[in-house]
Write an enzyme that holds these catalytic residues in place. Structure first.
Site, PDB file in Angstrom:
ATOM      1  N   TYR A   1      44.935  46.948  57.421  1.00  0.00           N
ATOM      2  CA  TYR A   1      45.079  45.741  56.596  1.00  0.00           C
ATOM      3  C   TYR A   1      46.545  45.372  56.367  1.00  0.00           C
ATOM      4  CZ  TYR A   1      40.068  45.519  55.534  1.00  0.00           C
ATOM      5  OH  TYR A   1      38.705  45.366  55.628  1.00  0.00           O
TER       6      TYR A   1
ATOM      7  N   LYS B   1      31.489  48.571  55.014  1.00  0.00           N
ATOM      8  CA  LYS B   1      32.504  49.142  54.124  1.00  0.00           C
ATOM      9  C   LYS B   1      31.921  50.249  53.236  1.00  0.00           C
ATOM     10  CE  LYS B   1      35.449  45.016  54.046  1.00  0.00           C
ATOM     11  NZ  LYS B   1      36.212  44.068  53.172  1.00  0.00           N
TER      12      LYS B   1
ATOM     13  N   HIS C   1      33.197  43.922  56.956  1.00  0.00           N
ATOM     14  CA  HIS C   1      34.351  43.250  57.557  1.00  0.00           C
ATOM     15  C   HIS C   1      33.910  42.510  58.799  1.00  0.00           C
ATOM     16  CE1 HIS C   1      38.381  42.645  59.249  1.00  0.00           C
ATOM     17  NE2 HIS C   1      37.861  43.030  60.406  1.00  0.00           N
TER      18      HIS C   1
ATOM     19  N   ASN D   1      33.069  44.175  49.180  1.00  0.00           N
ATOM     20  CA  ASN D   1      32.240  43.104  49.724  1.00  0.00           C
ATOM     21  C   ASN D   1      31.484  43.492  50.995  1.00  0.00           C
ATOM     22  OD1 ASN D   1      34.425  43.089  51.381  1.00  0.00           O
ATOM     23  ND2 ASN D   1      34.918  40.921  51.153  1.00  0.00           N
TER      24      ASN D   1
ATOM     25  N   GLU E   1      41.493  45.012  66.542  1.00  0.00           N
ATOM     26  CA  GLU E   1      40.725  45.845  65.616  1.00  0.00           C
ATOM     27  C   GLU E   1      39.766  46.779  66.365  1.00  0.00           C
ATOM     28  OE1 GLU E   1      41.008  42.484  62.080  1.00  0.00           O
ATOM     29  OE2 GLU E   1      39.056  42.924  62.976  1.00  0.00           O
TER      30      GLU E   1
HETATM   31  O1  CDP Z   1      37.361  40.083  54.798  1.00  0.00           O
HETATM   32  P1  CDP Z   1      37.791  38.628  54.837  1.00  0.00           P
HETATM   33  O2  CDP Z   1      38.411  38.254  56.170  1.00  0.00           O
HETATM   34  O3  CDP Z   1      36.679  37.704  54.440  1.00  0.00           O
HETATM   35  O4  CDP Z   1      38.905  38.445  53.713  1.00  0.00           O
HETATM   36  P2  CDP Z   1      40.498  38.653  53.770  1.00  0.00           P
HETATM   37  O5  CDP Z   1      41.118  37.513  53.069  1.00  0.00           O
HETATM   38  O6  CDP Z   1      40.943  38.951  55.162  1.00  0.00           O
HETATM   39  O7  CDP Z   1      40.718  39.948  52.843  1.00  0.00           O
HETATM   40  C1  CDP Z   1      40.478  41.241  53.344  1.00  0.00           C
HETATM   41  C2  CDP Z   1      39.726  42.006  52.300  1.00  0.00           C
HETATM   42  O8  CDP Z   1      40.551  42.167  51.153  1.00  0.00           O
HETATM   43  C3  CDP Z   1      38.464  41.339  51.761  1.00  0.00           C
HETATM   44  O9  CDP Z   1      37.341  41.484  52.603  1.00  0.00           O
HETATM   45  C4  CDP Z   1      38.295  42.055  50.427  1.00  0.00           C
HETATM   46  O10 CDP Z   1      37.731  43.358  50.601  1.00  0.00           O
HETATM   47  C5  CDP Z   1      39.745  42.195  49.975  1.00  0.00           C
HETATM   48  N1  CDP Z   1      40.142  41.098  49.065  1.00  0.00           N
HETATM   49  C6  CDP Z   1      40.196  41.338  47.702  1.00  0.00           C
HETATM   50  O11 CDP Z   1      39.940  42.463  47.244  1.00  0.00           O
HETATM   51  N2  CDP Z   1      40.537  40.316  46.829  1.00  0.00           N
HETATM   52  C7  CDP Z   1      40.842  39.092  47.306  1.00  0.00           C
HETATM   53  N3  CDP Z   1      41.169  38.124  46.459  1.00  0.00           N
HETATM   54  C8  CDP Z   1      40.806  38.845  48.683  1.00  0.00           C
HETATM   55  C9  CDP Z   1      40.430  39.868  49.551  1.00  0.00           C
HETATM   56 MG    MG Z   2      40.143  38.898  57.062  1.00  0.00          MG
END
Ligand code: CDP
Ligand code: MG
Length: 138
Positions: A50, A10, A116, A113, A127
């Site tokens: 997203y 990222k 991805h 974070n 994806e």
């Molecule tokens: O990336 P991952 O699958 O672990 O998490 P997700 O639940 O699919 O969320 C996608 C992305 O949204 C995350 O990797 C974060 O960058 C962001 N996110 C966030 O900013 N705040 C949250 N509470 C949850 C996700």
């Molecule tokens: Mg995810």
């Protein structure tokens, strides 16, 4: 069980100079690079990638962040790729990620974070197709 997953380094991790260390960890964990590119997402493309999170409180910030600078996109191959890669990257929130995971080592916070990883075989296919044609896969 598919042997393919999709990842993006990222904008935070790219800007902070962690791309090399992250790719090294991925390769040393046994993933083979099938496709790789340095690119960037427009707001429109980040929003589409997203789209599943549309309406969540963090969606607008996520789209803004993911379109804020270069990313490295890749398709990776390994047996049990999706599950093993999620283990390698760690929990979404780096504060909750296990020691030694990519997010624990390189992420700034739950939004920024570092990396991805696809959450299912089906999404890995979708994806990967978002970024790469069949001619760009090796
Ligand atoms: O990336 P991952 O699958 O672990 O998490 P997700 O639940 O699919 O969320 C996608 C992305 O949204 C995350 O990797 C974060 O960058 C962001 N996110 C966030 O900013 N705040 C949250 N509470 C949850 C996700
Ligand atoms: Mg995810």
């Amino acid at each position: 069980m598919s042997n393919i997953t999709f990842t993006m380094i990222k904008p935070d991790a790219f800007a902070n100079g962690h791309s090399g260390a992250i790719l090294d960890k991925i390769i040393k964990a046994g993933f083979r690079i099938v496709a790789l590119k340095l690119t960037s997402l427009s707001k429109e493309k980040a929003g589409a990638f997203y789209a599943v999170h549309q309406g969540r409180p963090f969606y607008d910030e996520l789209v803004e962040f993911m379109s804020s600078g270069p990313i490295i996109a890749a398709i990776l191959e390994k047996s049990n790729a999706v599950e093993d890669f999620r283990k390698l990257i760690g929990a979404t929130d780096p504060a909750k990620a296990d020691a030694g995971t990519i997010r624990k080592l390189f992420a700034e916070n739950v939004g920024r974070n570092a990396i991805h990883g696809s959450d299912s075989d089906e999404n890995a296919q979708i994806e990967g197709g978002f970024f790469f044609s069949s001619l760009e896969r090796y």
